[in-house]
Design a protein around this motif. Structure first.
Motif, PDB file in Angstrom:
ATOM      1  N   SER A  45      14.523  62.636 -75.152  1.00 27.43           N
ATOM      2  CA  SER A  45      14.303  61.844 -75.922  1.00 27.43           C
ATOM      3  C   SER A  45      14.235  62.310 -77.464  1.00 27.43           C
TER       4      SER A  45
ATOM      5  N   GLN B  27       7.898  59.972 -77.031  1.00 25.13           N
ATOM      6  CA  GLN B  27       8.556  58.718 -76.586  1.00 25.13           C
ATOM      7  C   GLN B  27       9.370  59.115 -75.304  1.00 25.13           C
ATOM      8  N   GLU B  28       9.166  58.243 -74.217  1.00 25.22           N
ATOM      9  CA  GLU B  28       9.968  58.565 -72.860  1.00 25.22           C
ATOM     10  C   GLU B  28      10.870  57.746 -72.437  1.00 25.22           C
ATOM     11  N   THR B  29      11.262  56.763 -73.399  1.00 24.38           N
ATOM     12  CA  THR B  29      12.254  55.579 -72.841  1.00 24.38           C
ATOM     13  C   THR B  29      13.263  55.495 -74.142  1.00 24.38           C
TER      14      THR B  29
ATOM     15  N   VAL C  94      16.731  52.701 -75.000  1.00 25.40           N
ATOM     16  CA  VAL C  94      17.520  51.405 -74.609  1.00 25.40           C
ATOM     17  C   VAL C  94      18.865  51.895 -75.280  1.00 25.40           C
TER      18      VAL C  94
ATOM     19  N   ALA D  96      18.164  50.239 -69.927  1.00 28.66           N
ATOM     20  CA  ALA D  96      17.131  51.029 -70.354  1.00 28.66           C
ATOM     21  C   ALA D  96      16.891  52.318 -69.564  1.00 28.66           C
ATOM     22  N   PHE D  97      16.489  53.411 -70.273  1.00 32.64           N
ATOM     23  CA  PHE D  97      16.368  54.600 -69.501  1.00 32.64           C
ATOM     24  C   PHE D  97      14.907  54.948 -69.667  1.00 32.64           C
ATOM     25  N   GLY D  98      14.178  55.591 -68.532  1.00 30.44           N
ATOM     26  CA  GLY D  98      12.821  55.854 -68.652  1.00 30.44           C
ATOM     27  C   GLY D  98      12.716  57.408 -68.184  1.00 30.44           C
ATOM     28  N   ARG D  99      11.375  57.753 -68.174  1.00 35.57           N
ATOM     29  CA  ARG D  99      10.995  59.272 -67.833  1.00 35.57           C
ATOM     30  C   ARG D  99      11.718  60.279 -68.393  1.00 35.57           C
TER      31      ARG D  99
END
Length: 334
Positions: free
Chosen positions: A62, A67-69, A71, A77-80
Motif C-alpha cells: 500500500s 493502510q492495508e486495503t 480499491v 477491492a484488495f486487502g491484506r
C-alpha cells in the motif's frame, strides 16, 4: 528493521537474485484507483516465474502508512496489503508501480498525500532497488524526482499532460518501455507484461523467459524499442472472432507457408468469403497484413542481433533479397 516489518530475508528461502541466502523481493504497489491489468499482469508473470523455480518472492503493498486495503479503478477491492513503511528492501529487489486513475494525478491533495511514499521510493532507489512503472505510474516516479534529467515513456493518451507537468524529463513517445539504469517505465496495460517478461529474461535468461511466455500463452514478446502501436495489435479493433483467429494464426506462424485455403478451412469458411470478410473487417487484405507482420518481426529479430538470412527464414521468406525488398517497400519514404 522495524517491528512487524516485512523482509524478503525471512523464511530461510534459497539463494536468489537480490542477495545470497534469500530470494529477490518483487513488490507490487497498489495506489488508489489502480488499473487492474497494470498490476495483475506483471504480478502474474512473476508468480509463474516462482512456480518454475525462480528465486523470487512477491508481495502487494500500500502507498499509505497503516493502510492495508485499496480499491481499483474497476471497483475491485484488495486487502491484506503491506504498508510501504513496513517493507524492508535491499539491493537487487524490485518495486512495480502501476497506473492509476488519471483524475487523481491532477489533484494536489493526492500528490501531497503520496509524498511520504515517494520519499520512501527515492530511498529504495538509492539502495539499489529496481523501480518499474506501468502506464501513469510514471507520473508518480516523475513527481518523486527520480526521472529528473532521464528518459521515460508513458501511455500515449497522457503523453502531452506528462510533458507539460514534467518538462525536466525526456519523454520518449510511442515507446513500449524505457530503461534508465535501475528505472524502467512502460507504456501501459499489456506493455507491463512485456516489461515483466523482459525483466525475467534479464534475471534468469532467455530460455527461462520463453518458458514463462509460453505458460501465459504470450507467443510474441515485444522489446523496449518496439512502438506502442505495433502491427501485431493494429487492425484488431473489431469483434469478429473468426478474423481474430486468422490474425492469431498468421502472427504465430510466420515461418509456415499457409495458403488462403488453409486459413479458410481453419474457420470453416470458403477462401473467397474469408478474403472478402477479412478486407471488410480490417480494411486491409490478408496478403498486405501478412507482409506487415513479417516486416515488423524481421526488424525485431535483426535488432536482436540475428542475421538477415536468419530473420528471413523465421518469417517464412525464401531469401534475404525477398526480405530486403519487403523492408524497402514498407519502410522507405514514398
Amino acid at each position: 528493521m522495524k517491528d512487524g516489518a516485512w523482509s524478503a530475508a525471512a523464511d530461510g528461502a534459497p539463494s536468489g537474485t537480490a542477495a545470497a541466502g534469500r530470494p529477490m523481493a518483487a513488490i507490487f504497489m497498489l495506489p488508489p484507483g489502480v488499473h487492474l491489468l497494470d498490476i495483475t499482469g506483471p504480478a502474474h508473470i512473476f508468480y509463474e516465474a516462482a512456480c518454475y523455480g525462480a528465486p523470487v518472492r512477491s508481495l502487494f503493498g500500500s502507498m499509505y502508512a497503516g493502510q492495508e486495503t485499496a480499491v481499483s479503478s474497476s471497483t475491485l477491492a484488495f486487502g491484506r496489503l503491506t504498508p510501504f513503511d513496513r517493507l524492508a528492501l535491499e539491493k537487487g529487489d524490485m518495486v512495480f508501480l502501476p497506473g492509476l486513475e488519471g483524475t487523481l494525478l491532477l489533484t494536489d491533495d493526492f500528490m501531497r498525500s503520496a509524498k511520504p511514499f515517494l520519499e520512501w521510493l527515492v530511498a529504495q532507489h538509492k539502495k539499489g532497488v529496481t523501480i518499474c512503472s506501468v502506464c501513469t505510474g510514471s507520473f508518480l516516479l516523475a513527481e518523486s524526482g527520480l526521472l529528473d534529467g532521464l528518459s521515460c515513456t508513458t501511455h500515449w493518451k497522457y503523453a502531452e499532460r506528462f510533458a507539460l507537468r514534467y518538462p525536466g524529463v525526456r519523454l520518449l513517445a510511442n515507446r513500449l518501455f524505457v530503461r534508465e539504469e535501475l528505472i524502467f517505465t512502460s507504456a501501459g496495460v499489456s506493455s507491463g507484461i512485456d516489461l515483466a517478461l523482459h525483466l525475467v529474461q534479464e534475471f534468469w535468461g532467455p530460455y527461462f523467459a520463453a518458458q514463462i511466455a509460453k505458460e501465459v500463452v504470450v507467443f510474441f514478446r515485444r522489446g523496449p524499442d518496439d512502438p506502442q502501436f505495433s502491427v501485431f495489435i493494429q487492425y484488431r479493433n473489431h469483434l469478429d472472432h473468426r478474423i481474430h483467429a486468422i490474425q492469431d494464426r498468421l502472427a504465430q506462424s510466420l515461418d509456415e507457408k499457409l495458403t488462403v485455403e488453409d486459413l479458410a478451412e481453419a474457420v470453416s469458411m470458403s477462401p473467397r468469403n474469408l478474403t472478402r470478410l477479412f478486407k471488410k473487417t480490417t480494411q486491409i487484405t490478408i496478403g498486405d497484413y501478412l507482409e506487415k507482420l513479417r516486416v515488423e518481426r524481421a526488424e525485431q529479430l535483426i535488432g536482436d542481433g540475428q542475421t538477415v538470412q536468419s530473420a528471413a527464414l523465421h518469417c517464412g521468406l525464401k531469401s534475404t533479397n525477398q526480405l530486403r525488398s519487403l523492408l524497402r517497400r514498407h519502410r522507405e519514404p514514398r
